[in-house]
Write an enzyme that holds these catalytic residues in place. Structure first.
Site, mmCIF file in Angstrom:
data_model
loop_
_atom_site.group_PDB
_atom_site.id
_atom_site.type_symbol
_atom_site.label_atom_id
_atom_site.label_comp_id
_atom_site.label_asym_id
_atom_site.label_seq_id
_atom_site.Cartn_x
_atom_site.Cartn_y
_atom_site.Cartn_z
ATOM 1 N N ASP A 16 -6.770 47.558 0.959
ATOM 2 C CA ASP A 16 -8.054 47.830 2.260
ATOM 3 C C ASP A 16 -7.591 49.629 1.946
ATOM 4 O O ASP A 16 -8.563 49.765 2.616
ATOM 5 C CB ASP A 16 -6.597 47.614 3.407
ATOM 6 C CG ASP A 16 -7.451 46.911 4.481
ATOM 7 O OD1 ASP A 16 -8.620 45.993 3.242
ATOM 8 O OD2 ASP A 16 -7.016 46.242 5.402
ATOM 9 N N GLU A 223 -0.299 55.187 19.794
ATOM 10 C CA GLU A 223 -1.820 54.842 19.785
ATOM 11 C C GLU A 223 -2.103 53.590 20.805
ATOM 12 O O GLU A 223 -1.332 53.194 21.635
ATOM 13 C CB GLU A 223 -1.489 53.794 18.052
ATOM 14 C CG GLU A 223 -2.119 53.911 17.514
ATOM 15 C CD GLU A 223 -1.838 53.391 15.436
ATOM 16 O OE1 GLU A 223 -2.362 54.860 14.419
ATOM 17 O OE2 GLU A 223 -1.058 52.798 15.866
ATOM 18 N N HIS A 247 6.471 59.794 9.211
ATOM 19 C CA HIS A 247 5.623 60.834 9.882
ATOM 20 C C HIS A 247 6.244 61.838 10.519
ATOM 21 O O HIS A 247 5.766 62.762 10.906
ATOM 22 C CB HIS A 247 4.696 60.043 10.345
ATOM 23 C CG HIS A 247 3.050 59.102 9.156
ATOM 24 N ND1 HIS A 247 3.424 59.423 8.616
ATOM 25 C CD2 HIS A 247 3.239 58.443 9.707
ATOM 26 C CE1 HIS A 247 2.463 58.360 8.023
ATOM 27 N NE2 HIS A 247 2.150 57.870 8.455
HETATM 28 C C1 BG6 Z 1 0.054 55.373 9.114
HETATM 29 C C2 BG6 Z 1 0.624 53.842 9.855
HETATM 30 O O1 BG6 Z 1 1.101 55.591 8.180
HETATM 31 O O2 BG6 Z 1 -0.341 56.171 10.207
HETATM 32 C C3 BG6 Z 1 0.564 53.521 10.965
HETATM 33 O O3 BG6 Z 1 1.024 52.427 8.856
HETATM 34 C C4 BG6 Z 1 -0.824 54.040 11.827
HETATM 35 O O4 BG6 Z 1 0.414 52.633 11.301
HETATM 36 C C5 BG6 Z 1 -1.299 55.549 10.776
HETATM 37 O O5 BG6 Z 1 -1.713 53.194 12.285
HETATM 38 C C6 BG6 Z 1 -1.462 56.732 11.663
HETATM 39 O O6 BG6 Z 1 -2.497 57.271 10.530
HETATM 40 P P1 BG6 Z 1 -3.401 58.324 12.178
HETATM 41 O O7 BG6 Z 1 -3.852 59.590 10.529
HETATM 42 O O8 BG6 Z 1 -4.360 57.335 12.409
HETATM 43 O O9 BG6 Z 1 -2.567 58.708 12.920
#
Ligand code: BG6
Length: 481
Positions: A16, A223, A247
């Protein structure tokens, strides 16, 4: 300029991540001329038995932007043509010898074995990192000192301090730190990369960025969808490991670190490590965990799962700049909106003659997504005859200010950095260790079931207790924007 050939090898090519992120990012780099077909070849490697065309068919659908033009579809075809597929296992030499033969064949064609550059992108679960790295080291290294071999790995790097250290040690025995690129894709986001410029290239912020002026900092990820289809993976990790430990903590480093000696990657990473090392252990009473209703309906999630899909917590940095300033990290799935932002709230104005403190405080907001923006909440005179005050904003919304400028995808930028050999936006081993040190005690308690998430309804702000924690930490809700 050295000449030579670049081979990009995507391991886990049928998965994926490769399909949704790695190949599309490569495609965008290709379209912008960063991967000239005369110098670059791409290899996909995975266990499935497939032909080159099978792999191309799998990824094609992810390469086509919404408004397809003739030129784009030609680009897609030319790009796909660069991709070759090799199948093999992740822990035996045969497949990797085959891969090496294919890469070498291509390098010979280009007459560039002396300058062979090999970038291995591990779009794989971390459980196979050690064996894959061993196989690369045994079978697939660049053939002379003029080239290089680099390894790109994705989180999760371990589940806690011990497992992360073990993984680091296993990979570290095979490759030098300068060859290892640990991706945290938040470091590739435009406004995350802007943080250092904003902080250290603007006189305005320098004297204000400390405990004397800043009341609290919030770093928020929300989210508006749940763990659809990823419940099995997610349940093993939970929101703290999935989002906060990597993050949000990376963002915290860039907000809180001291000014580096220069913008050299090592100088920046040195400062990030220092700020992580100054973070105190997290107190139970400064954590709220949540799990959305319906999370356990996913058949891959155990019925008694204790895994948080939401967490708010206060981190405290024990140093001269930040003593007493709460850094509130908040992340949640299935909430009422999708947003990631940093909110720096300033203290009240002392001796407030306008009584405007009641209206709210100055806030500097950095919206990472969606719609990148920097805005500053200020108190101004209400326009008109009356001498009263209102809250307003100085607003730098990127969509308006930089119309027509395409903001690159995080993965695109980061992959380009790995090709250039720039490690600034990648996580160093000691940084990773310091990050796990902060969260491991709390994570172990959650894993043992000693800390239970509070249930919340999907599509809401999460548990009310989180807002109470925010208020207790001194965050004052302001109105306006
Ligand atoms: C990923 C997580 O690292 O970051 C996910 O595993 C999450 O759960 C995603 O949805 C979010 O990334 P972005 O760039 O859409 O904020």
């Amino acid at each position: 300029q050295e000449c030579g050939s670049l081979s990009i090898i995507v391991l886990g090519a049928s998965g994926d991540l490769a399909k949704k992120k790695t190949f599309p990012a490569l495609f965008n780099l290709y379209r912008q001329g960063f991967l000239p077909p005369s110098e670059v070849h791409i290899f996909g490697y995975a266990r499935s038995k497939m032909t080159d065309d099978d792999l191309r068919d799998r990824i094609r659908g992810h390469l086509i932007p919404r408004n397809v033009t003739a030129e784009i579809s030609e680009d897609v075809l030319n790009f796909l043509h660069l991709i070759k597929y090799v199948s093999g296992s992740y822990d035996t030499e045969d497949g990797f010898h085959l891969l090496d033969d294919e890469i070498s064949k291509y390098e010979c064609q280009k007459n560039s074995q002396e300058h062979s550059k090999r970038l291995f992108y591990l779009a794989l679960p971390p459980s196979v990192y050690p064996s894959v790295c061993r196989m690369i080291k045994l079978c697939c290294m660049n053939k002379s000192d003029l080239g290089w071999t680099r390894i790109v790995v994705e989180k999760p790097f371990g589940r806690d301090l011990e497992s992360a250290e073990q993984l680091s040690a296993q990979i570290g025995e095979l490759f030098d730190e300068s060859q290892i690129y640990r991706i945290d894709h938040y470091l590739g986001k435009e406004l995350v990369q802007n943080l250092l410029v904003m902080r250290f290239a603007n006189r305005l912020f320098l004297p204000l960025w400390n405990r004397d002026n800043i009341a609290n900092v919030q770093i928020v990820f929300r989210e508006d969808f749940g763990t659809q289809g990823r419940g099995g993976y997610f349940d093993q990790y939970g929101i703290i490991r999935d989002i906060i430990q990597n993050h949000l903590l990376q963002v915290l480093c860039l907000v809180a670190m001291e000014k580096p000696v220069s913008i050299k990657p090592e100088h920046i990473r040195d400062e990030k490590v220092k700020v992580l090392q100054a973070v105190n252990l997290i107190k139970d009473e400064e954590v709220v965990l949540g799990q959305y209703e319906g999370y356990k309906d996913d058949p891959t999630v155990p019925e008694d799962s204790n895994t948080p899909t939401f967490a708010t917590m206060v981190l405290r940095i024990h140093n001269e700049r930040w003593e007493g300033v709460p850094f509130i990290l908040k992340a949640g799935k299935a909430l009422n909106s999708r947003k990631a932002e940093i909110r720096v709230q300033f203290k009240d104005v002392p001796g407030d003659i306008f009584k405007c403190n009641k209206q709210g405080r100055n806030e500097f907001v950095i919206r990472l997504q969606p719609s990148e923006a920097l805005y500053m909440k200020l108190t101004v005179k209400q326009p008109g005859l009356e001498m009263s005050t209102i809250q307003s904003e100085l607003d730098l919304s990127y969509g308006q200010r930089y119309q027509g400028v395409v903001i690159p995808e995080a993965y695109e930028r980061l992959i380009l950095d790995t090709i250039k050999g720039d490690q600034q936006h990648f996580v160093r081993r000691d940084e990773l260790k310091a990050a796990w040190e902060i969260f491991t005690p709390l994570l172990h308690r959650i894993d043992k079931g000693e800390f239970k998430p509070i249930s919340y309804k999907p599509g809401t702000r999460g548990p009310a207790e989180a807002d109470e924690l925010l208020a207790k930490a001194g965050y004052v809700q302001t109105h306006g924007y």
